[in-house]
Design an enzyme around this catalytic site. Structure first.
Site: not given
Length: 493
Positions: A99, A344
């Site tokens: 992430d 992201d």
């Protein structure tokens, strides 16, 4: 800190960390199709979680007033995982989500109690046990970072270190107190530890000695941990810099295109730690197609309130030949931390401000809607739109992202913004039909989203690109690649 070593487990061969070679790691993408009884239900869950994650970037004070380093739960269909091994006796495997939107590595530890985790993906291995002696002291910068820069004196007081010991900075025998991370629809409490981890699936295998991570014994709705790659002291790239500086100057990944089809992700998506020269960059798809690889770069934007984000400026978006200039909130970040677009890996769909989004959709619908019927029921079922029914191949205009900077434009592959599938009907006589849906999302009104990023570039729109995070030159790059072929080429090396 003792120098770590590269270790190829199968040959027990060691390499010096002074080596400038990059590391190649596999990202596994286990699609969550089997959790849903239809494609619309999968898309509905995915779009809803993408929206929740984006809006939580602006409202995290509603969940945890102090913590500015909140990671977020990942969306079904966006679970790119990275395998680690805790070098305990015996060694214990760990699988974590990769992430770039968070900056902490954490995972469940034994004993582990997860509340409201029924129906969510679970690790296939039991949570590892961490020895108490591995606890991080309360007077360290790592402890302070986990507690949003709370002072060591305060943290040691919470840990019940005596006042006289606090005054002379002798609290190293007192552990860092537990910290609380809140999520959009979950949360966890963790303690901070240091232990040896390795990434056995890398080539060569990497050993991370004295690696700092969060260890959770209780969580709400979050049964799997996260490997944070954000711009923070406790992220994986930041910790690599202490022992392997060349690995922390750059990382990139190339997400194999899937369109929510499990058969398309049989090969892993390559994650590359460290820079690699131009000759190496031309491996894989360029060697097969004979074309050079062109990287488009745009500068990272600093965010004073959310420093862990990889933010970039979006100048506009093209739909067909028409260019729509982006609002100022997408081009830059102001002194209050508002604006910019976050790259992201943990959000599935790209989110854009409502007025700008509506202008793109209006042009797309003007081009497509005149020849195809709107699938309004599918739009309600998926949370996406506009969607259209079609019989033959549907013609859609091209879509390109224009980033701030000279020649910083990236044309998206059709499958990255228009998803085509077969609606299974309703079992009551309604026939199966072909459907295509626009795959970017409405991020809501700009005025209501103050206090965070203006938009997010999701991983669905990143498929089929090598996305480069150049931490040394402070920029993000994009290059179209055949990611499966790139993995094959890197793995052969």
């Amino acid at each position: 800190m003792a120098s770590a070593l590269f270790l190829i487990l199968c040959c027990i061969t060691h390499f010096s960390l002074s080596s400038s070679q990059p590391l190649f790691l596999p990202l596994t993408h286990t699609l969550s199709q089997n959790q849903f009884n239809s494609t619309p239900s999968l898309l509905k869950s995915t779009s809803a979680r993408s929206a929740v994650r984006f809006h939580h970037h602006h409202n995290r004070h509603h969940y945890h007033r102090k913590n500015n380093q909140v990671s977020l739960p990942l969306t079904p269909g966006s679970d790119y995982t990275l395998s680690f091994t805790l070098n305990s006796n015996p060694p214990q495997p760990i699988s974590l989500y990769m992430d770039t939107g968070s900056d902490l590595v954490w995972f469940p530890c034994s004993p582990f109690d997860c509340i409201l985790c029924e129906g969510k993906p679970n690790s296939t291995t039991p949570p590892p046990k961490i020895p108490p002696a591995a606890a991080v002291p309360c007077d360290t910068t790592s402890c302070s970072a986990a507690h949003s820069s709370l002072s060591p004196a305060n943290l040691c007081a919470i840990s019940r270190c005596p006042l006289d010991s606090i005054e002379i900075s002798e609290c190293s025998s007192f552990a860092c107190p537990p910290f609380y991370y809140a999520y959009a629809d979950g949360s966890f409490i963790a303690k901070l530890y240091k232990h040896s981890l390795s990434i056995p699936m890398s080539s060569p295998s990497l050993v991370l000695r004295n690696f700092t991570f969060g260890c959770s014994h209780s969580a709400l709705g979050e049964p799997i941990g996260v490997a944070g790659f954000g711009r923070g002291l406790l992220s994986l790239p930041a910790q690599l810099s202490t022992t392997s500086p060349h690995l922390a100057t750059q990382f990139s990944y190339c997400l194999v295109s899937h369109s929510f089809d499990q058969d398309r992700v049989r090969r892993p998506s390559p994650l590359i730690l460290g820079p690699y020269d131009q000759k190496q960059k031309l491996l894989g798809d360029a060697g097969v197609g004979g074309e050079s690889v062109e990287y488009v770069y745009t500068s990272m934007l600093d965010n004073p309130k959310h420093p862990y984000f990889y933010s970039i400026g979006l100048a506009g978006v093209s739909v067909g030949r028409r260019v729509f200039p982006a609002p100022e909130t997408l081009k830059r970040v102001d002194e209050n931390g508002n604006g910019g677009v976050v790259v992201d890996s943990g959000t599935t769909f790209t989110m854009l401000p409502q007025r700008f989004y509506n202008s793109l959709v209006a042009e797309f619908d003007r081009r497509v809607g005149r020849g195809h019927k709107r699938a309004t029921q599918i739009e309600e079922q998926t949370g996406l739109g506009p969607c259209y029914y079609y019989d033959k191949v549907v013609e859609v205009p091209g879509v390109a992202l224009h980033f701030v900077g000279n020649k910083s434009s990236v044309a998206l592959p059709r499958r990255n913004y228009f998803y085509e599938f077969v609606d299974g009907g309703d079992g009551a006589g309604r026939k199966r039909k072909k459907v295509g849906c626009w795959m970017l999302m409405n991020g809501g009104d700009e005025a209501e989203n103050s206090g965070g990023p203006g938009g997010v570039l999701g991983n669905y729109q990143q498929q089929g690109f090598e996305v480069v995070y150049d931490l040394e030159k402070h920029r993000v790059g994009f290059a179209k690649r055949q990611c499966g072929l790139l993995w094959d080429s890197l793995n052969q090396r």
